[in-house]
Every structure is written in C-alpha cells, then in structure tokens.
Design a protein around this motif. Sequence first.
Motif, PDB file in Angstrom:
ATOM      1  N   TRP A  58       2.945  -2.427   7.322  1.00 39.31           N
ATOM      2  CA  TRP A  58       1.968  -2.344   8.397  1.00 39.31           C
ATOM      3  C   TRP A  58       2.709  -2.172   9.713  1.00 39.31           C
ATOM      4  CZ3 TRP A  58       3.342  -6.741   5.868  1.00 39.31           C
ATOM      5  CH2 TRP A  58       3.792  -7.815   6.620  1.00 39.31           C
ATOM      6  N   ALA A  59       1.996  -1.671  10.690  1.00 39.50           N
ATOM      7  CA  ALA A  59       2.552  -1.491  12.029  1.00 39.50           C
ATOM      8  C   ALA A  59       1.998  -2.582  12.932  1.00 39.50           C
ATOM      9  CB  ALA A  59       2.177  -0.122  12.585  1.00 39.50           C
ATOM     10  N   ASP A  60       2.756  -2.933  13.949  1.00 38.80           N
ATOM     11  CA  ASP A  60       2.303  -4.005  14.836  1.00 38.80           C
ATOM     12  C   ASP A  60       1.062  -3.626  15.628  1.00 38.80           C
ATOM     13  OD1 ASP A  60       3.461  -2.214  16.617  1.00 38.80           O
ATOM     14  OD2 ASP A  60       4.895  -3.648  17.430  1.00 38.80           O
ATOM     15  N   PHE A  61       0.786  -2.339  15.783  1.00 35.40           N
ATOM     16  CA  PHE A  61      -0.347  -1.932  16.605  1.00 35.40           C
ATOM     17  C   PHE A  61      -1.684  -1.945  15.879  1.00 35.40           C
ATOM     18  CE2 PHE A  61       1.874   1.870  15.131  1.00 35.40           C
ATOM     19  CZ  PHE A  61       0.877   2.538  14.460  1.00 35.40           C
ATOM     20  N   ASP A  62      -1.707  -2.044  14.537  1.00 32.32           N
ATOM     21  CA  ASP A  62      -3.009  -2.120  13.867  1.00 32.32           C
ATOM     22  C   ASP A  62      -3.068  -3.101  12.701  1.00 32.32           C
ATOM     23  OD1 ASP A  62      -1.782  -0.820  11.765  1.00 32.32           O
ATOM     24  OD2 ASP A  62      -3.051   0.930  11.832  1.00 32.32           O
ATOM     25  N   ALA A  63      -1.951  -3.502  12.171  1.00 27.72           N
ATOM     26  CA  ALA A  63      -1.868  -4.503  11.099  1.00 27.72           C
ATOM     27  C   ALA A  63      -2.679  -4.147   9.857  1.00 27.72           C
ATOM     28  CB  ALA A  63      -2.266  -5.883  11.626  1.00 27.72           C
ATOM     29  N   THR A  64      -2.916  -2.868   9.622  1.00 33.33           N
ATOM     30  CA  THR A  64      -3.594  -2.429   8.404  1.00 33.33           C
ATOM     31  C   THR A  64      -2.557  -2.324   7.289  1.00 33.33           C
ATOM     32  OG1 THR A  64      -5.228  -1.180   9.666  1.00 33.33           O
ATOM     33  CG2 THR A  64      -4.959  -0.593   7.343  1.00 33.33           C
ATOM     34  N   LEU A  65      -2.768  -3.075   6.220  1.00 35.52           N
ATOM     35  CA  LEU A  65      -1.824  -3.043   5.104  1.00 35.52           C
ATOM     36  C   LEU A  65      -1.931  -1.718   4.361  1.00 35.52           C
ATOM     37  CD1 LEU A  65      -2.262  -6.615   3.593  1.00 35.52           C
ATOM     38  CD2 LEU A  65      -0.538  -5.817   5.211  1.00 35.52           C
ATOM     39  N   GLU A  66      -0.776  -1.112   4.145  1.00 38.86           N
ATOM     40  CA  GLU A  66      -0.689   0.144   3.410  1.00 38.86           C
ATOM     41  C   GLU A  66       0.255  -0.060   2.230  1.00 38.86           C
ATOM     42  OE1 GLU A  66      -2.401   2.818   4.091  1.00 38.86           O
ATOM     43  OE2 GLU A  66      -3.161   2.252   6.068  1.00 38.86           O
ATOM     44  N   PRO A  67      -0.064   0.516   1.074  1.00 40.15           N
ATOM     45  CA  PRO A  67       0.837   0.362  -0.075  1.00 40.15           C
ATOM     46  C   PRO A  67       2.165   1.075   0.178  1.00 40.15           C
ATOM     47  CG  PRO A  67      -0.915   1.916  -0.586  1.00 40.15           C
ATOM     48  CD  PRO A  67      -1.222   1.334   0.763  1.00 40.15           C
ATOM     49  N   LEU A  68       3.205   0.545  -0.417  1.00 38.29           N
ATOM     50  CA  LEU A  68       4.542   1.119  -0.299  1.00 38.29           C
ATOM     51  C   LEU A  68       5.142   1.117  -1.697  1.00 38.29           C
ATOM     52  CD1 LEU A  68       6.514   2.098   1.917  1.00 38.29           C
ATOM     53  CD2 LEU A  68       7.424  -0.214   1.966  1.00 38.29           C
ATOM     54  N   ASP A  69       5.528   2.279  -2.182  1.00 35.73           N
ATOM     55  CA  ASP A  69       5.978   2.404  -3.565  1.00 35.73           C
ATOM     56  C   ASP A  69       7.456   2.768  -3.634  1.00 35.73           C
ATOM     57  OD1 ASP A  69       6.362   2.830  -6.240  1.00 35.73           O
ATOM     58  OD2 ASP A  69       4.815   4.368  -6.438  1.00 35.73           O
ATOM     59  N   PRO A  70       8.341   1.771  -3.771  1.00 36.01           N
ATOM     60  CA  PRO A  70       9.773   2.057  -3.841  1.00 36.01           C
ATOM     61  C   PRO A  70      10.212   2.725  -5.143  1.00 36.01           C
ATOM     62  CG  PRO A  70       9.391  -0.291  -4.000  1.00 36.01           C
ATOM     63  CD  PRO A  70       8.061   0.342  -3.757  1.00 36.01           C
ATOM     64  N   THR A  71       9.287   2.896  -6.109  1.00 38.37           N
ATOM     65  CA  THR A  71       9.657   3.612  -7.329  1.00 38.37           C
ATOM     66  C   THR A  71       9.685   5.117  -7.103  1.00 38.37           C
ATOM     67  OG1 THR A  71       7.388   3.746  -8.175  1.00 38.37           O
ATOM     68  CG2 THR A  71       8.688   1.787  -8.786  1.00 38.37           C
ATOM     69  N   LEU A  72       9.111   5.572  -5.975  1.00 42.13           N
ATOM     70  CA  LEU A  72       9.175   6.999  -5.638  1.00 42.13           C
ATOM     71  C   LEU A  72      10.621   7.378  -5.328  1.00 42.13           C
ATOM     72  CD1 LEU A  72       6.147   7.219  -3.176  1.00 42.13           C
ATOM     73  CD2 LEU A  72       6.204   8.015  -5.559  1.00 42.13           C
ATOM     74  N   ASP A  73      10.931   8.666  -5.475  1.00 39.29           N
ATOM     75  CA  ASP A  73      12.258   9.082  -5.037  1.00 39.29           C
ATOM     76  C   ASP A  73      12.310   8.951  -3.517  1.00 39.29           C
ATOM     77  OD1 ASP A  73      11.868  11.729  -3.606  1.00 39.29           O
ATOM     78  OD2 ASP A  73      11.042  12.285  -5.545  1.00 39.29           O
ATOM     79  N   LEU A  74      13.501   8.914  -2.971  1.00 34.62           N
ATOM     80  CA  LEU A  74      13.687   8.619  -1.552  1.00 34.62           C
ATOM     81  C   LEU A  74      12.890   9.557  -0.650  1.00 34.62           C
ATOM     82  CD1 LEU A  74      14.954   7.072   0.765  1.00 34.62           C
ATOM     83  CD2 LEU A  74      16.967   8.565   0.553  1.00 34.62           C
ATOM     84  N   GLN A  75      12.945  10.852  -0.883  1.00 40.17           N
ATOM     85  CA  GLN A  75      12.264  11.780   0.015  1.00 40.17           C
ATOM     86  C   GLN A  75      10.750  11.589  -0.013  1.00 40.17           C
ATOM     87  OE1 GLN A  75      13.909  13.734   2.337  1.00 40.17           O
ATOM     88  NE2 GLN A  75      11.815  13.669   3.119  1.00 40.17           N
ATOM     89  N   GLN A  76      10.196  11.351  -1.203  1.00 45.01           N
ATOM     90  CA  GLN A  76       8.747  11.106  -1.305  1.00 45.01           C
ATOM     91  C   GLN A  76       8.376   9.794  -0.622  1.00 45.01           C
ATOM     92  OE1 GLN A  76       6.547  13.405  -2.712  1.00 45.01           O
ATOM     93  NE2 GLN A  76       5.097  12.130  -1.605  1.00 45.01           N
ATOM     94  N   PHE A  77       9.215   8.789  -0.763  1.00 40.69           N
ATOM     95  CA  PHE A  77       9.020   7.495  -0.111  1.00 40.69           C
ATOM     96  C   PHE A  77       8.943   7.673   1.404  1.00 40.69           C
ATOM     97  CE2 PHE A  77      10.844   3.579   1.712  1.00 40.69           C
ATOM     98  CZ  PHE A  77      10.084   2.592   1.093  1.00 40.69           C
ATOM     99  N   ILE A  78       9.878   8.446   1.950  1.00 42.82           N
ATOM    100  CA  ILE A  78       9.900   8.715   3.386  1.00 42.82           C
ATOM    101  C   ILE A  78       8.692   9.539   3.794  1.00 42.82           C
ATOM    102  CG2 ILE A  78      11.152   9.978   5.205  1.00 42.82           C
ATOM    103  CD1 ILE A  78      13.764   9.119   3.692  1.00 42.82           C
ATOM    104  N   ASP A  79       8.387  10.583   3.032  1.00 44.96           N
ATOM    105  CA  ASP A  79       7.243  11.442   3.358  1.00 44.96           C
ATOM    106  C   ASP A  79       5.922  10.694   3.320  1.00 44.96           C
ATOM    107  OD1 ASP A  79       9.026  13.537   3.651  1.00 44.96           O
ATOM    108  OD2 ASP A  79       8.531  14.471   1.720  1.00 44.96           O
ATOM    109  N   ASP A  80       5.785   9.758   2.368  1.00 42.79           N
ATOM    110  CA  ASP A  80       4.532   9.021   2.215  1.00 42.79           C
ATOM    111  C   ASP A  80       4.349   7.937   3.272  1.00 42.79           C
ATOM    112  OD1 ASP A  80       3.876  10.551   0.046  1.00 42.79           O
ATOM    113  OD2 ASP A  80       3.942   8.916  -1.408  1.00 42.79           O
ATOM    114  N   PHE A  81       5.431   7.513   3.891  1.00 45.22           N
ATOM    115  CA  PHE A  81       5.328   6.444   4.892  1.00 45.22           C
ATOM    116  C   PHE A  81       4.550   6.939   6.105  1.00 45.22           C
ATOM    117  CE2 PHE A  81       6.686   3.726   8.360  1.00 45.22           C
ATOM    118  CZ  PHE A  81       6.663   2.482   7.785  1.00 45.22           C
ATOM    119  N   GLY A  82       3.432   6.332   6.330  1.00 42.27           N
ATOM    120  CA  GLY A  82       2.623   6.695   7.494  1.00 42.27           C
ATOM    121  C   GLY A  82       1.799   7.944   7.317  1.00 42.27           C
ATOM    122  N   ALA A  83       1.844   8.566   6.117  1.00 40.41           N
ATOM    123  CA  ALA A  83       1.084   9.810   5.907  1.00 40.41           C
ATOM    124  C   ALA A  83      -0.392   9.522   5.764  1.00 40.41           C
ATOM    125  CB  ALA A  83       1.583  10.509   4.654  1.00 40.41           C
TER     126      ALA A  83
END
Length: 123
Positions: free
Chosen positions: A98-123
């Motif tokens: 989550w970000a400090d400006f909205d505190a909305t929980l978003e899923p984070l999947d570390p099983t993704l490959d690194l580039q997909q993990f980065i691309d999915d963050f905040g998408a």
Amino acid sequence: MGSSYFVSADRHTGAAWPFTAEQLTASVVRIWPQSSVNEDNDDTLNITVRAGDHHCELSYQADLQVLIFRDQEPLSAPLTVVHTLLRELAPGVPAVWWADFDATLEPLDPTLDLQQFIDDFGA
C-alpha cells in the motif's frame, strides 16, 4: 515522488512472515555484499543496497513486519530488493502493498518473475 510504499504479509488471510530481523539482515548482506544494515533504537532496520547500478534505501519495522521504501527513481531498484528477499525468506507467503497516500491494500505476488513483479506494482 515523496510518497512511501509499505509491504507486508497479507494479515487479512492470516499470513505472517516466517523470518526474523537477523535473518533479513544476513540475507541482505549475503546477496548484496556492498550493502549495509543498521538498527535504530525502535526495532527498525535501515537497509542500504546497491542493486546493479542502482542505490536504494529501505527500512524494515521488525515489530510490525513491514518493509518500507520511498518513491524513488528507478522504482525497480527497491522492488528488485523486495522481490528477492520475499522469494528467499517468505516463499509462498501471501503479501500486500500500500502507499501512504491511500492505504488501499493491493496484492503482491513474489512468485512472478522479476519484470512482471515490477510491471504489476501499481498497475
């Protein structure tokens, strides 16, 4: 810029990270030998990592089991560190961010490959 991001195990599903602050420190130093980890008086680890050509800073609040990093360029540097640490220390543990400006929980999947993990963050 100026915001902070937080990453933790998904407590709403009952998840918790199985690693200690000492294990996190040992992994950081082993994976990125030029890194440094310093502990504050309030159980917060301040982590400085050189990931490739990039320098990034994160912190870990051990009592809350939360990784924190600032919005920084490139964002891929702290995300690479988070991805690597979660894959090593908490494989299969559901995570959220989550970000400090909205505190909305978003899923984070570390099983993704690194580039997909980065691309999915905040998408």
